[in-house]
Each structure stands twice: as structure tokens, then as C-alpha cells.
Design an enzyme around this catalytic site. Structure first.
Site, short mmCIF file in Angstrom:
data_model
loop_
_atom_site.label_atom_id
_atom_site.label_comp_id
_atom_site.label_asym_id
_atom_site.label_seq_id
_atom_site.Cartn_x
_atom_site.Cartn_y
_atom_site.Cartn_z
N LEU A 78 -14.08 -8.82 4.90
CA LEU A 78 -15.46 -9.27 4.63
C LEU A 78 -15.46 -10.57 3.81
O LEU A 78 -16.51 -11.12 3.51
CB LEU A 78 -16.22 -8.18 3.83
CG LEU A 78 -16.61 -6.90 4.57
CD1 LEU A 78 -17.36 -5.97 3.63
CD2 LEU A 78 -17.48 -7.21 5.78
N SER A 79 -14.27 -11.05 3.45
CA SER A 79 -14.19 -12.25 2.60
C SER A 79 -14.92 -13.47 3.18
O SER A 79 -15.61 -14.17 2.44
CB SER A 79 -12.73 -12.60 2.30
OG SER A 79 -12.17 -11.59 1.51
N THR A 115 -3.80 -11.77 1.80
CA THR A 115 -3.96 -10.32 1.76
C THR A 115 -2.78 -9.66 2.45
O THR A 115 -1.78 -10.31 2.77
CB THR A 115 -5.37 -9.91 2.29
OG1 THR A 115 -5.53 -8.52 2.07
CG2 THR A 115 -5.59 -10.23 3.75
N LYS A 130 1.06 -10.60 0.13
CA LYS A 130 0.84 -10.91 -1.30
C LYS A 130 2.15 -11.12 -2.07
O LYS A 130 2.16 -11.79 -3.09
CB LYS A 130 0.04 -9.79 -1.95
CG LYS A 130 -1.40 -9.78 -1.49
CD LYS A 130 -2.22 -8.77 -2.23
CE LYS A 130 -3.59 -8.66 -1.56
NZ LYS A 130 -4.52 -7.82 -2.25
N ALA A 182 1.06 3.21 -5.30
CA ALA A 182 2.02 2.35 -5.99
C ALA A 182 2.30 1.10 -5.18
O ALA A 182 3.42 0.58 -5.20
CB ALA A 182 3.30 3.13 -6.27
N GLY A 240 0.79 -2.93 -3.74
CA GLY A 240 0.40 -4.19 -4.37
C GLY A 240 -0.88 -4.08 -5.18
O GLY A 240 -0.97 -4.62 -6.29
N ARG A 269 2.73 8.91 -2.71
CA ARG A 269 3.40 9.68 -1.66
C ARG A 269 4.93 9.52 -1.75
O ARG A 269 5.66 10.48 -1.74
CB ARG A 269 2.89 9.19 -0.30
CG ARG A 269 3.51 9.86 0.88
CD ARG A 269 2.97 9.27 2.15
NE ARG A 269 3.18 7.82 2.25
CZ ARG A 269 2.84 7.10 3.29
NH1 ARG A 269 2.24 7.66 4.32
NH2 ARG A 269 3.06 5.79 3.32
N GLU A 300 7.96 8.84 -3.94
CA GLU A 300 8.27 8.88 -5.38
C GLU A 300 9.02 7.63 -5.85
O GLU A 300 8.75 7.10 -6.93
CB GLU A 300 9.09 10.14 -5.67
CG GLU A 300 9.09 10.48 -7.15
CD GLU A 300 10.00 11.62 -7.50
OE1 GLU A 300 10.76 12.08 -6.64
OE2 GLU A 300 9.95 12.05 -8.67
N TYR A 326 -13.39 -0.19 0.91
CA TYR A 326 -14.82 -0.49 1.09
C TYR A 326 -15.29 -0.27 2.52
O TYR A 326 -16.47 -0.39 2.82
CB TYR A 326 -15.17 -1.91 0.60
CG TYR A 326 -14.44 -3.03 1.29
CD1 TYR A 326 -13.28 -3.55 0.73
CD2 TYR A 326 -14.90 -3.59 2.47
CE1 TYR A 326 -12.60 -4.59 1.35
CE2 TYR A 326 -14.24 -4.63 3.10
CZ TYR A 326 -13.08 -5.13 2.52
OH TYR A 326 -12.42 -6.16 3.13
P1 ATR Z 1 -1.60 -2.69 -1.06
O1 ATR Z 1 -0.88 -3.97 -1.31
O2 ATR Z 1 -2.98 -2.87 -0.51
O3 ATR Z 1 -1.61 -1.75 -2.23
P2 ATR Z 1 0.67 -1.45 0.18
O4 ATR Z 1 1.56 -2.25 -0.69
O5 ATR Z 1 1.02 -1.31 1.63
O6 ATR Z 1 -0.81 -1.96 0.14
O7 ATR Z 1 0.53 0.01 -0.47
C1 ATR Z 1 -0.12 1.00 0.17
C2 ATR Z 1 -0.23 2.24 -0.75
O8 ATR Z 1 -0.89 3.22 0.01
C3 ATR Z 1 1.09 2.84 -1.17
O9 ATR Z 1 0.95 3.47 -2.40
C4 ATR Z 1 1.33 3.85 -0.05
O10 ATR Z 1 2.20 4.91 -0.40
P3 ATR Z 1 3.80 4.79 -0.11
O11 ATR Z 1 4.38 4.05 -1.26
O12 ATR Z 1 4.23 6.19 0.00
O13 ATR Z 1 3.93 4.05 1.20
C5 ATR Z 1 -0.06 4.37 0.13
N1 ATR Z 1 -0.29 5.00 1.43
C6 ATR Z 1 -0.40 4.38 2.62
N2 ATR Z 1 -0.64 5.29 3.59
C7 ATR Z 1 -0.66 6.51 2.99
C8 ATR Z 1 -0.86 7.85 3.46
N3 ATR Z 1 -1.07 8.11 4.74
N4 ATR Z 1 -0.84 8.84 2.55
C9 ATR Z 1 -0.64 8.59 1.25
N5 ATR Z 1 -0.44 7.34 0.74
C10 ATR Z 1 -0.45 6.33 1.60
#
Ligand code: ATR
Length: 275
Positions: free
Chosen positions: A14-15, A60, A64, A126, A128, A150, A152, A218
């Protein structure tokens, strides 16, 4: 000179709606567009900024961090969370900043009058976005952040990245999404909830009624998790305000214009109409 948001995928962003609305309102002779690119094209985009063919970019997913080697100077925020979402030329150098976490904090402060100082927060994810938000929560003197993810390994990496800070970060087992009664806010920073049928199941038993639930998603406007929490009477906030506030900070970095409350409110209305 145009501006872009680059990523992959980028269709959902939406940016452009937000920035082009402000660009028109301030009569700036430019345009903000979305551009889906492959990783191999990052260097070309940076060269175009250096040659003043592009004024600036938002970065994005999933770039990043990928973009970091191409940045000459990073802001303290970008350094702290090791990720960049705003890029432009400053004194002939490629400058990278990160406005995500600030956008999140501002959206909670302005909309909910939420004060992070001394609070305990339960955060899911955990990736970005999580790094950006935690970096700002630490600056706001949050007392403790419980983090569950998810995978650890990723949560341990994150806790290690922010070790020895004034805020303590406590890893929580993924099978135990049960915030304690002293938690003031629960934040979902993952993308889980964007797709139909995805429901981030959090145990709400024992939480105080003033606990706020924040989701950085969002689209959809309200995730299943937020819907459930709202039904139970908790205050909720989705990711739209975070998106708009982070955009406003980027806009200020590029154009040196401080947007007004009305600019923010009007941009939000336009986004809401686009749902
Ligand atoms: P962003 O930069 O937007 O935070 P990212 O770096 O790809 O995106 O991180 C995605 C987050 O969503 C991570 O915490 C990811 O968990 P993992 O570290 O286990 O990959 C979490 N995530 C993505 N899909 C998921 C799912 N189906 N269930 C639970 N957590 C999920």
C-alpha cells in the site's frame, strides 16, 4: 526523480497509495512506484540512486538485509537492527535508515496512548520486523520482552543480538504461547495470519483486561487472532498505522517535510478505502 518500493513479492504493497497521496498534496514533482526485483538487480538500483536517477527507495521483504553490503552509511537504528528499509543519497553517499520500529512505536503511542516504559511485552516472531520493533522497544525502556518463534534457533539468534541491554529478552517455547498477567502488550510480528485460515492461537487465560493486542499485518484488516481478542474485549491494533507512520518518517527523510496529523489521518482513510 522517482521513488520506489522494492521487494518480492510487491503486489500487495500500500506504500505507493500513501506516498503518492502526500506527494500530490505537497505538490512535489515526482512519483512513487512499486518495483518487483530479483536480488541481482539491487546493485543496479543503488547505482541509479548514486547517479541521481532515483531519489530514494523503500526496501521490503526479502531485501532488508540483503541490501546492507551496498549501503555506505547506516543510521544508528539501521545498525542496531541490522536491517534497512529507507535508502537515499546523503552527501554523495548511499545512506540507509530503518523506520519500521519507530513506526510501530509511534502508532501505539498516538493511537492507544500506550507508554512502553517499564512494561512487559510478549512478542511473537524473530524475523526482520521483530528486530526493528525490539530495537525501538529497548530505546523506550521496556522492562522485559518475552519472545517466541516457530524456529527456536532464530529466537536464540535474536536474543543474542540484543544481549547486555537494559531490557531483558526472554525466549519462550513455541508450544507455550501463554502470556502472563503482567504482560501489557502482545505483538505478532510474523506473517502468520495473512493467509485465509491462519490463526495464531494465543492462550488468553489470566491476562489483565487492559492488555493490548498488536498485529503488524494490515491485510487482512483484522487477523483471526485480532478478531478473537477484540471479541474478548481486549484493545487491538493492526499494522496499518505502523505502515503509515513508518512511511511518514521515510517521507520526512527524503523531502524534509514533517507531515501533519491531518496528512496521516487522510492517508489512513485512503488506505482503508482500498481494502
Ligand atoms: P519480516 O522481515 O517481515 O519479519 P521474515 O524475516 O521472513 O519477515 O520473518 C518472518 C517471521 O514470521 C519469522 O519469525 C517466521 O518464523 P521462522 O523464524 O520460524 O521462519 C515467522 N513465520 C512465517 N511463517 C510462519 C508460520 N506459518 N507459522 C509461524 N511463524 C511463521
Amino acid at each position: 526523480m522517482k521513488l520506489y518500493v522494492i521487494g518480492k513479492p510487491i503486489k500487495h504493497s500500500l506504500s505507493p497509495i500513501i506516498h503518492n497521496f502526500w506527494i500530490d498534496r505537497y505538490n512535489l514533482k515526482t512519483k512513487y512506484e512499486k518495483k518487483e526485483i530479483a536480488k541481482s538487480q539491487l546493485a543496479t538500483i543503488i547505482k541509479q540512486i548514486k547517479k541521481k536517477e532515483i531519489k530514494g527507495i523503500n526496501v521490503t521483504l526479502p531485501y532488508k538485509r540483503e541490501i546492507l553490503p551496498l549501503i555506505d552509511n547506516m543510521s544508528n537504528s539501521a545498525k542496531d537492527c541490522d536491517a534497512v528499509n529507507t535508502v537515499f543519497l546523503k552527501k554523495n553517499k548511499i545512506y540507509g535508515d530503518n523506520t519500521d520500529g519507530k513506526g510501530f512505536v509511534k502508532s501505539c503511542e498516538k493511537n492507544l496512548k500506550f507508554n512502553f516504559g517499564g512494561t512487559k511485552i510478549f512478542l511473537v516472531g524473530a524475523g526482520g520486523s521483530s528486530y526493528g520493533i525490539i530495537s525501538e522497544l529497548i530505546k523506550k525502556k521496556t522492562k522485559e520482552i518475552f519472545i517466541s518463534n516457530r524456529t527456536e534457533e532464530n529466537v536464540l539468534k535474536l536474543v543474542n543480538h540484543f544481549k547486555n541491554r537494559t531490557t531483558s529478552l526472554v525466549p519462550i517455547n513455541w508450544s507455550n504461547l501463554k502470556p502472563n498477567s503482567d504482560v501489557s502488550m502482545v505483538i505478532n510480528t510474523t506473517s502468520f495470519g495473512m493467509k485465509k485460515g491462519e490463526f495464531l492461537e494465543i492462550n488468553l487465560d489470566g491476562l489483565k483486561s487492559s492488555t493490548v493486542f498488536a498485529d503488524i499485518i494490515y491485510k487482512p484488516k483484522e487477523t483471526e487472532m485480532l478478531k478473537k481478542c477484540k471479541k474478548k474485549g481486549f484493545r487491538t491494533i493492526n499494522g496499518l498505522d505502523m505502515l503509515i507512520y513508518q512511511a511518514a518518517i521515510s517521507f520526512n527523510l527524503w523531502f524534509d517535510i514533517s507531515l501533519t496529523k491531518k496528512d496521516i489521518k487522510d492517508a489512513k482513510e485512503i488506505c482503508e478505502r482500498s481494502y
